[in-house]
Design a protein around this motif. Structure first.
Motif, PDB file in Angstrom:
ATOM      1  N   ASN A   1       2.050  -0.348  12.117  1.00  0.00           N
ATOM      2  CA  ASN A   1       2.267  -0.089  10.693  1.00  0.00           C
ATOM      3  C   ASN A   1       3.658   0.486  10.454  1.00  0.00           C
ATOM      4  O   ASN A   1       3.845   1.462   9.721  1.00  0.00           O
ATOM      5  CB  ASN A   1       1.211   0.853  10.121  1.00  0.00           C
ATOM      6  CG  ASN A   1       1.054   0.665   8.613  1.00  0.00           C
ATOM      7  OD1 ASN A   1       1.500  -0.329   8.051  1.00  0.00           O
ATOM      8  ND2 ASN A   1       0.415   1.621   7.955  1.00  0.00           N
TER       9      ASN A   1
ATOM     10  N   ASP B   1       7.379  -0.640   9.137  1.00  0.00           N
ATOM     11  CA  ASP B   1       8.077  -1.684   8.389  1.00  0.00           C
ATOM     12  C   ASP B   1       7.114  -2.818   8.057  1.00  0.00           C
ATOM     13  O   ASP B   1       7.480  -3.998   8.058  1.00  0.00           O
ATOM     14  CB  ASP B   1       9.271  -2.215   9.200  1.00  0.00           C
ATOM     15  CG  ASP B   1      10.278  -2.960   8.324  1.00  0.00           C
ATOM     16  OD1 ASP B   1      10.361  -2.651   7.125  1.00  0.00           O
ATOM     17  OD2 ASP B   1      10.973  -3.864   8.855  1.00  0.00           O
ATOM     18  N   CYS B   2       5.878  -2.458   7.775  1.00  0.00           N
ATOM     19  CA  CYS B   2       4.827  -3.432   7.441  1.00  0.00           C
ATOM     20  C   CYS B   2       4.521  -3.302   5.956  1.00  0.00           C
ATOM     21  O   CYS B   2       4.328  -2.189   5.448  1.00  0.00           O
ATOM     22  CB  CYS B   2       3.579  -3.166   8.275  1.00  0.00           C
ATOM     23  SG  CYS B   2       2.151  -4.182   7.826  1.00  0.00           S
ATOM     24  N   ASP B   3       4.491  -4.417   5.253  1.00  0.00           N
ATOM     25  CA  ASP B   3       4.298  -4.373   3.806  1.00  0.00           C
ATOM     26  C   ASP B   3       2.873  -4.684   3.380  1.00  0.00           C
ATOM     27  O   ASP B   3       2.612  -4.934   2.210  1.00  0.00           O
ATOM     28  CB  ASP B   3       5.274  -5.340   3.112  1.00  0.00           C
ATOM     29  CG  ASP B   3       5.122  -6.775   3.616  1.00  0.00           C
ATOM     30  OD1 ASP B   3       4.234  -7.011   4.447  1.00  0.00           O
ATOM     31  OD2 ASP B   3       5.906  -7.642   3.167  1.00  0.00           O
ATOM     32  N   ASP B   4       1.949  -4.684   4.330  1.00  0.00           N
ATOM     33  CA  ASP B   4       0.571  -5.040   3.999  1.00  0.00           C
ATOM     34  C   ASP B   4      -0.376  -4.105   4.759  1.00  0.00           C
ATOM     35  O   ASP B   4      -0.707  -4.326   5.922  1.00  0.00           O
ATOM     36  CB  ASP B   4       0.315  -6.498   4.374  1.00  0.00           C
ATOM     37  CG  ASP B   4      -0.999  -7.037   3.816  1.00  0.00           C
ATOM     38  OD1 ASP B   4      -1.932  -6.225   3.618  1.00  0.00           O
ATOM     39  OD2 ASP B   4      -1.096  -8.257   3.594  1.00  0.00           O
ATOM     40  N   GLU B   5      -0.831  -3.055   4.089  1.00  0.00           N
ATOM     41  CA  GLU B   5      -1.700  -2.063   4.719  1.00  0.00           C
ATOM     42  C   GLU B   5      -3.026  -2.673   5.171  1.00  0.00           C
ATOM     43  O   GLU B   5      -3.537  -2.371   6.256  1.00  0.00           O
ATOM     44  CB  GLU B   5      -1.969  -0.921   3.730  1.00  0.00           C
ATOM     45  CG  GLU B   5      -2.877   0.174   4.254  1.00  0.00           C
ATOM     46  CD  GLU B   5      -2.205   1.052   5.296  1.00  0.00           C
ATOM     47  OE1 GLU B   5      -2.927   1.726   6.055  1.00  0.00           O
ATOM     48  OE2 GLU B   5      -0.945   1.072   5.327  1.00  0.00           O
TER      49      GLU B   5
ATOM     50  N   ARG C   1      -3.612  -5.771   6.071  1.00  0.00           N
ATOM     51  CA  ARG C   1      -3.392  -6.591   7.267  1.00  0.00           C
ATOM     52  C   ARG C   1      -3.273  -5.720   8.504  1.00  0.00           C
ATOM     53  O   ARG C   1      -3.799  -6.050   9.570  1.00  0.00           O
ATOM     54  CB  ARG C   1      -2.128  -7.433   7.088  1.00  0.00           C
ATOM     55  CG  ARG C   1      -1.850  -8.368   8.262  1.00  0.00           C
ATOM     56  CD  ARG C   1      -0.652  -9.233   7.963  1.00  0.00           C
ATOM     57  NE  ARG C   1       0.571  -8.447   7.880  1.00  0.00           N
ATOM     58  CZ  ARG C   1       1.690  -8.877   7.289  1.00  0.00           C
ATOM     59  NH1 ARG C   1       1.720 -10.061   6.700  1.00  0.00           N
ATOM     60  NH2 ARG C   1       2.768  -8.115   7.262  1.00  0.00           N
ATOM     61  N   HIS C   2      -2.574  -4.584   8.371  1.00  0.00           N
ATOM     62  CA  HIS C   2      -2.440  -3.650   9.491  1.00  0.00           C
ATOM     63  C   HIS C   2      -3.815  -3.210   9.986  1.00  0.00           C
ATOM     64  O   HIS C   2      -4.099  -3.265  11.197  1.00  0.00           O
ATOM     65  CB  HIS C   2      -1.610  -2.444   9.065  1.00  0.00           C
ATOM     66  CG  HIS C   2      -1.874  -1.196   9.850  1.00  0.00           C
ATOM     67  ND1 HIS C   2      -1.491  -1.051  11.164  1.00  0.00           N
ATOM     68  CD2 HIS C   2      -2.529  -0.044   9.511  1.00  0.00           C
ATOM     69  CE1 HIS C   2      -1.868   0.133  11.606  1.00  0.00           C
ATOM     70  NE2 HIS C   2      -2.504   0.764  10.635  1.00  0.00           N
TER      71      HIS C   2
ATOM     72  N   ASN D   1       7.106  -8.883  14.890  1.00  0.00           N
ATOM     73  CA  ASN D   1       6.259  -8.852  13.697  1.00  0.00           C
ATOM     74  C   ASN D   1       4.856  -8.362  14.010  1.00  0.00           C
ATOM     75  O   ASN D   1       4.285  -7.536  13.283  1.00  0.00           O
ATOM     76  CB  ASN D   1       6.211 -10.254  13.065  1.00  0.00           C
ATOM     77  CG  ASN D   1       7.578 -10.730  12.617  1.00  0.00           C
ATOM     78  OD1 ASN D   1       8.377  -9.948  12.125  1.00  0.00           O
ATOM     79  ND2 ASN D   1       7.845 -12.004  12.801  1.00  0.00           N
TER      80      ASN D   1
ATOM     81  N   ASN E   1       5.036  -4.580  14.917  1.00  0.00           N
ATOM     82  CA  ASN E   1       5.289  -3.796  13.706  1.00  0.00           C
ATOM     83  C   ASN E   1       4.025  -3.667  12.861  1.00  0.00           C
ATOM     84  O   ASN E   1       3.719  -2.593  12.323  1.00  0.00           O
ATOM     85  CB  ASN E   1       6.395  -4.444  12.873  1.00  0.00           C
ATOM     86  CG  ASN E   1       7.772  -4.170  13.424  1.00  0.00           C
ATOM     87  OD1 ASN E   1       7.925  -3.392  14.354  1.00  0.00           O
ATOM     88  ND2 ASN E   1       8.778  -4.803  12.870  1.00  0.00           N
ATOM     89  N   ASP E   2       3.280  -4.772  12.730  1.00  0.00           N
ATOM     90  CA  ASP E   2       2.041  -4.710  11.940  1.00  0.00           C
ATOM     91  C   ASP E   2       1.008  -3.807  12.604  1.00  0.00           C
ATOM     92  O   ASP E   2       0.289  -3.058  11.934  1.00  0.00           O
ATOM     93  CB  ASP E   2       1.469  -6.111  11.766  1.00  0.00           C
ATOM     94  CG  ASP E   2       2.247  -6.948  10.752  1.00  0.00           C
ATOM     95  OD1 ASP E   2       3.105  -6.371  10.053  1.00  0.00           O
ATOM     96  OD2 ASP E   2       2.016  -8.163  10.676  1.00  0.00           O
TER      97      ASP E   2
END
Length: 635
Positions: free
Chosen positions: A470, A472-476, A478-479, A463, A466-467
């Motif tokens: 970026n 499979d990250c659903d929060d730009e 947060r990235h 996780n 991935n973040d």
């Protein structure tokens, strides 16, 4: 009926065919005058009620009974009457059910496993082969595969008792049962399971194999950029993609081992995303991606015995406890050298196929006997400038092209992480810019990945990584916040490390004009913190290259190791290691890496001799004017 009717009423019962209706059969599968295997489901004063299947039931009147029966008893009956209202009348036949050959009757409603999600609550039949057998505390779970998918089938005996013990892995079977929703996905509740052999087995297997071969073919994708040097690798990558897709279709676990650096992560994570998507597409079980794919980082740029022993132990436990096949091993950004051979020999004792995608200088003669597929630019006259991350982004797209938009920045990150001087880097940077990533953004991601990998050590950190990438990250937001935090911490720690180390750096100019910088990282750099010796040496080297604009070699050494970095000099570190192994007896030299970036190990008592011999070889190396001019142009 799908089988032909047998005989006529009035003939000797022993000469007639007895039919065994599958649970899903209906009255349309039965005929008057035929003999059937029946099971008593009720006893009344005027006879017994019997079931031929879940949907075909009727009465054997007392006047047509030859014996006494209890609920659950089996008998052979003749279907004597189907009334207009649908009631069915049977007659008891004097045959022993236990000694009578029977012909199975299968309903015409055979379905593909891939279509079961639309048949919840229905009784269906599927044909395929068994790819996993797992005994739980309750039912036996058999995973059945056809060319369209894999579904778990729950067969019940007494709690914890193996159902259908005669069925083994890879047997071809027909399963009839009710499609139930289990954790939001279809699962078959088994009513009947038939194991095929002979012509029936060959027919089903041939059909399934043909569908699987077609489905295993990689997608036809256009490369992200036009790069003739890369095209030489395309066939090898297609071969790996085909084998990975085949492993998923075989329900074989996939284990990825990758170098724990930026390029290794940029290579492994796209493959993980693509393979897990394909597993979810093939398997009805929503937990299948978690059970069938595992990614693990390796600190060393080769497969260490510690890692292979751990991997093999886990695989054998999963085989015994969960009925899984032994895994396929995919080595990413490592696995090409003679140092990998001992670990490969350990795996060679078991059924563990090995694939490699790597850009380190290979020892093909040493590793080829153990590999099923090997993609490496050196095998095609190219070199490390084609990074493993660049290769594996294209590989991931061959497995699942739908993720292309998510990967457009990843090759540039991989190239920057491994300091690729490839001409294609400009195109990759342009591609990343079109996706919203400027070069400063990519540099920050590289630093963040390196910093996270250091503290994760032997954990994959899916996780977090991935973040940071970026992917499979659903929060730009947060990235970007995560990357800013990690990269700023990394740069702060590097500055502090170099500030403490620089006063202790030794400098000399070799006869060939190269600047040689040496740092004892054991005594003049902080240990057990970021940056590690390799990163410290690399950062010091980059700083000296920028300061001088000349060819530079940097050595960071400890009691039993040395990390080497070079720019503007034609080194061949793997060859130098081979020469040292021959020239210095008792030094225990090992190591390798790229031609101009690598590391070596030796016994502590021979450190001075090894370092002295290294410097002599570096002094004899030719300058690389092309690399030097590229370096100066970039600066």
């Amino acid at each position: 009926m799908t089988s032909s009717t047998a005989g006529e009423a009035g003939t000797d019962p022993t000469d007639r065919v007895v039919y065994d209706l599958a649970p899903g059969c209906t009255l349309d599968d039965a005929e008057e005058g035929a003999l059937y295997l029946a099971t008593v489901n009720g006893v009344v004063e005027y006879g017994v009620f019997v079931d031929l299947s879940k949907h075909v039931s009727g009465l054997v009147h007392e006047s047509n009974l030859d014996g006494e029966y209890a609920v659950g008893d089996e008998l052979i009956v003749e279907l004597v009457e189907i009334r207009e209202n649908g009631d069915i009348g049977f007659e008891d036949v004097d045959l022993d059910p236990d000694s009578t050959d029977r012909t199975a009757v299968i309903p015409d409603d055979d379905v593909d496993i891939g279509g079961l999600s639309g048949r919840i609550g229905e009784t269906v039949s599927v044909e395929g082969d068994v790819v996993q057998i797992k005994q739980t505390a309750g039912p036996t779970i058999l995973s059945i595969r056809d060319g369209t998918g894999i579904v778990p089938a729950a067969a019940f005996e007494a709690a914890g008792v193996r159902a259908y013990p005669e069925v083994d892995l890879d047997d071809v079977v027909r399963v009839t049962g009710t499609v139930e929703a289990h954790e939001g996905a279809p699962q078959l509740e088994v009513d009947q399971l038939t194991r095929f052999d002979g012509a029936a087995e060959r027919e089903v297997r041939a059909s399934v194999d043909a569908e699987l071969r077609a489905r295993a073919e990689p997608a036809e994708t256009e490369p992200l950029i036009e790069w003739p040097a890369f095209e030489t690798l395309r066939e090898d990558l297609e071969d790996i993609a085909r084998r990975l897709r085949t492993a998923v279709l075989d329900s074989r676990p996939i284990r990825v081992r990758h170098h724990a650096d930026g390029d290794g992560m940029c290579a492994a994570l796209p493959v993980q995303l693509a393979v897990e998507n394909f597993i979810a597409e093939v398997h009805a079980d929503p937990d299948a991606p978690r059970h069938l794919f595992k990614r693990s980082p390796s600190k060393a740029p080769f497969y260490e015995m510690e890692d292979v022993t751990r991997d093999l132990n886990f695989a054998l436990e999963d085989e015994e406890r969960h009925g899984q096949r032994l895994p396929l091993l995919f080595m990413v950004d490592n696995g090409s050298t003679e140092e990998d051979v001992p670990a490969y020999r350990a795996l060679d004792q078991y059924d563990v196929p090995i694939l490699v995608a790597d850009h380190h200088h290979p020892d093909p003669d040493a590793v080829a006997p153990f590999l099923e597929a090997h993609a490496n630019p050196y095998l095609h006259g190219e070199d490390y400038r084609i990074t493993t991350g660049m290769m594996c982004v294209e590989l991931a797209r061959m497995i699942d092209p739908s993720i292309t938009d998510d990967l457009e920045h990843v090759p540039a990150v991989a190239g920057l992480a491994d300091r690729s001087k490839a001409d294609a880097m400009d195109e990759y940077l342009d591609l990343a810019a079109e996706a919203g990533y400027e070069k400063d953004d990519l540099d920050d991601i590289v630093e963040a990945l390196d910093y996270a990998a250091h503290w994760l050590r032997y954990q994959s950190g899916p996780n977090l990584i991935n973040d940071a990438l970026n992917l499979d990250c659903d929060d730009e937001a947060r990235h970007r916040e995560l990357v800013d935090f990690l990269s700023s911490r990394a740069r702060r720690d590097v500055e502090e490390q170099l500030a403490d180390a620089e006063p202790h750096v030794e400098h000399e100019q070799l006869d060939n004009g190269t600047h040689l910088y040496r740092l004892d990282v054991e005594n003049h750099a902080r240990r057990f913190t970021y940056p590690a010796p390799g990163k410290t040496t690399g950062e010091l080297h980059d700083r000296k290259v920028t300061e001088t604009g000349d060819p530079v070699i940097t050595i960071g050494y400890g009691p039993d190791f040395a990390v080497l970095r070079s720019d503007g000099v034609r080194l061949d570190i793997p060859n130098m290691v081979s020469e040292l192994q021959t020239e210095i007896e008792g030094a225990g030299v090992s190591g390798g890496g790229h031609l101009v970036v690598g590391s070596i190990k030796f016994v502590p008592g021979m450190r001075e001799s090894v370092l002295e011999a290294l410097v002599e070889k570096m002094e004899a190396a030719e300058l690389d004017e092309e690399l030097r001019s590229t370096l100066l142009r970039d600066d």
